[in-house]
Design a protein around this motif. Structure first.
Motif, short mmCIF file in Angstrom:
data_model
loop_
_atom_site.label_atom_id
_atom_site.label_comp_id
_atom_site.label_asym_id
_atom_site.label_seq_id
_atom_site.Cartn_x
_atom_site.Cartn_y
_atom_site.Cartn_z
N TYR A 344 -3.88 7.18 10.36
CA TYR A 344 -3.30 6.06 9.59
C TYR A 344 -3.60 6.31 8.11
CZ TYR A 344 -2.76 1.57 7.32
OH TYR A 344 -2.40 0.58 6.45
N LEU A 345 -2.56 6.26 7.27
CA LEU A 345 -2.71 6.52 5.84
C LEU A 345 -2.11 5.35 5.07
CD1 LEU A 345 -3.49 8.69 3.66
CD2 LEU A 345 -1.09 9.38 3.72
N PRO A 346 -2.96 4.53 4.39
CA PRO A 346 -2.42 3.42 3.60
C PRO A 346 -1.67 3.95 2.39
CG PRO A 346 -4.78 3.62 3.22
CD PRO A 346 -4.42 4.60 4.31
N SER A 347 -0.74 3.17 1.90
CA SER A 347 0.03 3.60 0.73
C SER A 347 -0.86 3.69 -0.48
CB SER A 347 1.18 2.62 0.46
OG SER A 347 0.66 1.39 0.02
N GLY A 348 -0.45 4.54 -1.47
CA GLY A 348 -1.18 4.63 -2.72
C GLY A 348 -1.12 3.34 -3.50
N ASN A 349 -0.05 2.55 -3.30
CA ASN A 349 0.09 1.26 -3.96
C ASN A 349 -0.47 0.19 -3.06
OD1 ASN A 349 0.86 -1.10 -5.16
ND2 ASN A 349 2.98 -0.48 -5.53
N ARG A 350 -1.61 -0.41 -3.42
CA ARG A 350 -2.27 -1.39 -2.58
C ARG A 350 -1.39 -2.61 -2.34
NH1 ARG A 350 -7.98 -0.61 -2.36
NH2 ARG A 350 -8.31 -2.81 -1.97
N ALA A 351 -0.37 -2.82 -3.22
CA ALA A 351 0.51 -3.96 -3.04
C ALA A 351 1.35 -3.81 -1.78
CB ALA A 351 1.44 -4.11 -4.25
N LEU A 352 1.41 -2.59 -1.19
CA LEU A 352 2.28 -2.35 -0.06
C LEU A 352 1.52 -2.15 1.24
CD1 LEU A 352 4.87 0.03 -1.76
CD2 LEU A 352 5.11 -2.39 -1.25
N VAL A 353 0.33 -2.74 1.35
CA VAL A 353 -0.39 -2.68 2.61
C VAL A 353 0.46 -3.36 3.67
CG1 VAL A 353 -2.42 -3.46 3.85
CG2 VAL A 353 -2.63 -2.63 1.52
N GLY A 354 0.81 -2.65 4.74
CA GLY A 354 1.78 -3.17 5.69
C GLY A 354 1.25 -3.34 7.09
N GLY A 355 2.19 -3.38 8.06
CA GLY A 355 1.83 -3.65 9.44
C GLY A 355 2.07 -2.47 10.36
N ASP A 356 1.89 -1.24 9.89
CA ASP A 356 2.05 -0.05 10.73
C ASP A 356 0.92 0.01 11.75
OD1 ASP A 356 3.83 0.26 8.66
OD2 ASP A 356 3.54 2.42 8.49
N TRP A 357 1.24 0.38 12.98
CA TRP A 357 0.21 0.41 14.03
C TRP A 357 0.60 1.35 15.14
CZ3 TRP A 357 1.60 -1.71 18.93
CH2 TRP A 357 2.83 -2.38 18.94
N TYR A 358 -0.38 1.70 15.95
CA TYR A 358 -0.13 2.51 17.13
C TYR A 358 -1.07 2.05 18.23
CZ TYR A 358 -4.12 5.02 15.12
OH TYR A 358 -5.33 5.34 14.56
N GLU A 359 -0.73 2.37 19.48
CA GLU A 359 -1.54 1.96 20.61
C GLU A 359 -1.42 3.00 21.72
OE1 GLU A 359 -4.11 0.96 22.02
OE2 GLU A 359 -3.87 -1.15 21.43
N ILE A 360 -2.47 3.09 22.55
CA ILE A 360 -2.50 3.99 23.70
C ILE A 360 -2.95 3.17 24.90
CG2 ILE A 360 -3.52 6.08 24.68
CD1 ILE A 360 -4.14 6.94 21.76
#
Length: 553
Positions: A344-360
């Motif tokens: 998981y890699l957060p965006s360089g722009n902290r304003a764009l912290v989003g809801g990307d996720w994964y599960e196993i």
């Protein structure tokens, strides 16, 4: 005789050469401005209090009419005229006059204040970044108001009103002597600006990023304790030693010949954010005046709001990022017949912290469910909705539904919550025992299959609507699974680029010879290095999987 006329003229006269450096000024010039020759002569305009007049000077140098004398940001009336000799421009003549009446002085002060407020509105708070905002504040004051400007910020929460000492406005600290003020807290130096000819004389002065604690009787400590602007003018060397923040600061002040200090608290909404310190070198006859104090206070009040907004925003984004990371820490574990790696890699722009996720999720009969999802939107709400999706996915896994059935169930559950945000989602069921992948998609990008010596395959999966819409209509597709094959599923932050068609982005992924036989961590590294945009503008989540050879089971 001409030299005597200029020297004894009642009007301030000065000369700039073609490089816009002050080369001459008469007595009336210094008498009118209150400046010492050392602050003007041989200095470029940009390094003197006349820096704000540079646009006018450039226009005059280019041949424009000077126009009537106008009040500058310094409050003086100045008229500039181009000097020519034999058709060649040789410099600029400046004539300076002070305000004639008290009413005119008040008018000039009002104009100066408005000019400063206008400049502050345009130049301070252009981003929601604390350090950039502090740099904007420092650079606005130099050289127009000071030779040196320092902005220091308090740790978040220390300056809250009601926490004693440094949180109150107009505190009860003393006005002199030792031990009358509480120990000042440590602060972080966020910005520093100085006149060009001062840079080499700052010595060991702490630079931005350093942690500093003001001495008990320093101007900054007094300002913090009393919660109000503090001025100390025309200091002797002994007085300067008391008012400097530290030994390193004192050494730098001595090298720069500083003799006047002004410190003003940066306070917004009842919270003390930090301190702005201005310093002037010896040669300013009056030091900081009452007019200067009023102007700096106005500037500090405006800047403090921008700094506090930036600090609160950074704090909320930090909370969001930590929440999101916490929710991604513990995905399930696959069966032993499947190797996985995730990133998981957060965006360089902290304003764009989003809801990307994964599960196993482990399924019966040696099957493993791999999930990649992207909740629409950003911020804490998206991160919370992400956890809801993951919880429902885990519950659905226990029902032993096929991938498209899981999506239908998930869509039904989420659509019943009016506050939930839609999400794209890709499901991949790995079944090494029967050598097959089963995919189903809710508006998500296609999975990629890599194998050594073979072209990258973007699997065509029937794409249904995003989850949470209540529309349903999901289908699945079955693809052969080969032991040497590696699967990559990902969110759109990996491939999408601003202004580029998504088909072009996916073609870039498909054309890259990413190794299918190496380690899965290497595969993730290569995908991020070769496919992700240079400036990551959105979060990226990606997961790689490969069947374990049967003899290793």
């Amino acid at each position: 005789m001409l030299a005597d006329v200029l020297a004894q003229a009642p009007v301030g006269m000065a000369l700039l050469d073609v490089d816009l450096r002050w080369v001459y000024a008469n007595e009336a010039f210094f008498r009118t401005t209150g400046l010492e020759p050392a602050r003007i002569l041989s200095r470029p305009v940009a390094a003197t209090p006349f820096a704000a007049d540079l646009p006018t000077i450039h226009r005059v140098l280019a041949g424009s009419e000077a126009g009537p004398p106008a009040a500058t940001a310094t409050g003086w009336h100045v008229r500039y005229r181009r000097l020519e000799s034999d058709g060649r421009v040789t410099g600029i003549i400046a004539s300076v006059s002070g305000s004639a009446t008290r009413q005119q002085r008040h008018l000039d002060q009002a104009r100066r204040r408005l000019a400063l407020q206008r400049a502050a509105a345009e130049r301070i708070g252009t981003t929601l970044d604390v350090d950039i905002t502090c740099v904007e504040l420092a650079e606005l004051t130099v050289p127009a108001m000071a030779d040196l400007a320092i902005v220091e910020v308090l740790p978040y929460g220390i300056g809250d009103r009601g926490q004693g000492g440094y949180g109150s406005q107009g505190g009860h600290g003393g006005h002199g002597g030792h031990g009358l003020h509480p120990e000042a807290p440590r602060m972080r130096r966020a910005a520093l600006a100085c006149a060009p000819d001062l840079r080499r004389r700052l010595g060991a002065l702490a630079m931005p990023g350093a942690s500093v604690r003001p001495g008990a009787d320093s101007t900054v400590a007094r300002c913090l304790a009393e919660g109000r602007l503090t001025v100390t003018n025309l200091l002797s060397d002994a007085e300067l030693a008391d008012r400097a923040q530290s030994e390193d600061t004192l050494a730098a002040y001595r090298l720069a010949d500083i003799d006047s200090l002004l410190a003003v608290p940066l306070s917004a909404r009842g919270r003390l954010v930090g301190v702005l310190t201005l310093a002037r070198a010896r040669g300013t006859a009056e030091g900081f005046t009452e007019d200067d104090a009023v102007l700096v206070q106005d500037l500090a009040d405006r800047a403090a709001v921008s700094i506090e907004n930036a600090r609160q925003y950074a704090e909320s984004q930090s909370v969001t990022l930590e929440l999101q990371r916490a929710l991604l820490v513990e995905p399930g574990r696959p069966h032993s017949n499947l190797e996985v790696a995730a990133r998981y890699l957060p965006s360089g722009n902290r304003a764009l912290v989003g809801g990307d996720w994964y599960e196993i999720v482990r399924l019966p009969f040696g099957r493993t469910l791999l999930v990649m999802g992207d909740v629409m939107g950003h911020g804490v709400e998206a991160a919370v909705d992400m956890s809801i999706y993951r919880s429902v996915i885990r519950d659905a896994g226990g029902m032993d539904l096929p991938p498209h059935g899981i999506l239908r169930h998930l869509d039904t559950v989420i659509s019943q919550d009016e506050t939930a945000r839609p999400a794209t989602c890709l499901l991949a069921v790995a079944d090494p025992n029967r050598r097959r992948w089963t995919f189903a998609s809710a508006g998500h990008l296609p999975p990629a299959l890599f194998a050594a010596g073979r072209p990258t395959e973007l699997v065509t999966v029937p794409t249904g609507p995003p989850l949470g819409t209540g529309l349903g209509g999901y289908e699945q597709v079955i693809v052969d699974l080969h032991p040497e094959q590696a699967l990559l599923i990902y969110t759109d932050g990996l491939v999408e680029r601003r202004g580029e068609d998504i088909d072009v982005s996916l073609a870039r992924l498909a054309s890259l010879p990413l190794p299918g036989s190496g380690g899965l961590e290497d595969l993730l590294d290569d995908a991020l290095r070769l496919v992700a945009p240079p400036a990551v503008e959105d979060d990226i989540a990606l997961l790689a999987a490969r069947a374990t050879p049967r003899d290793d089971l």
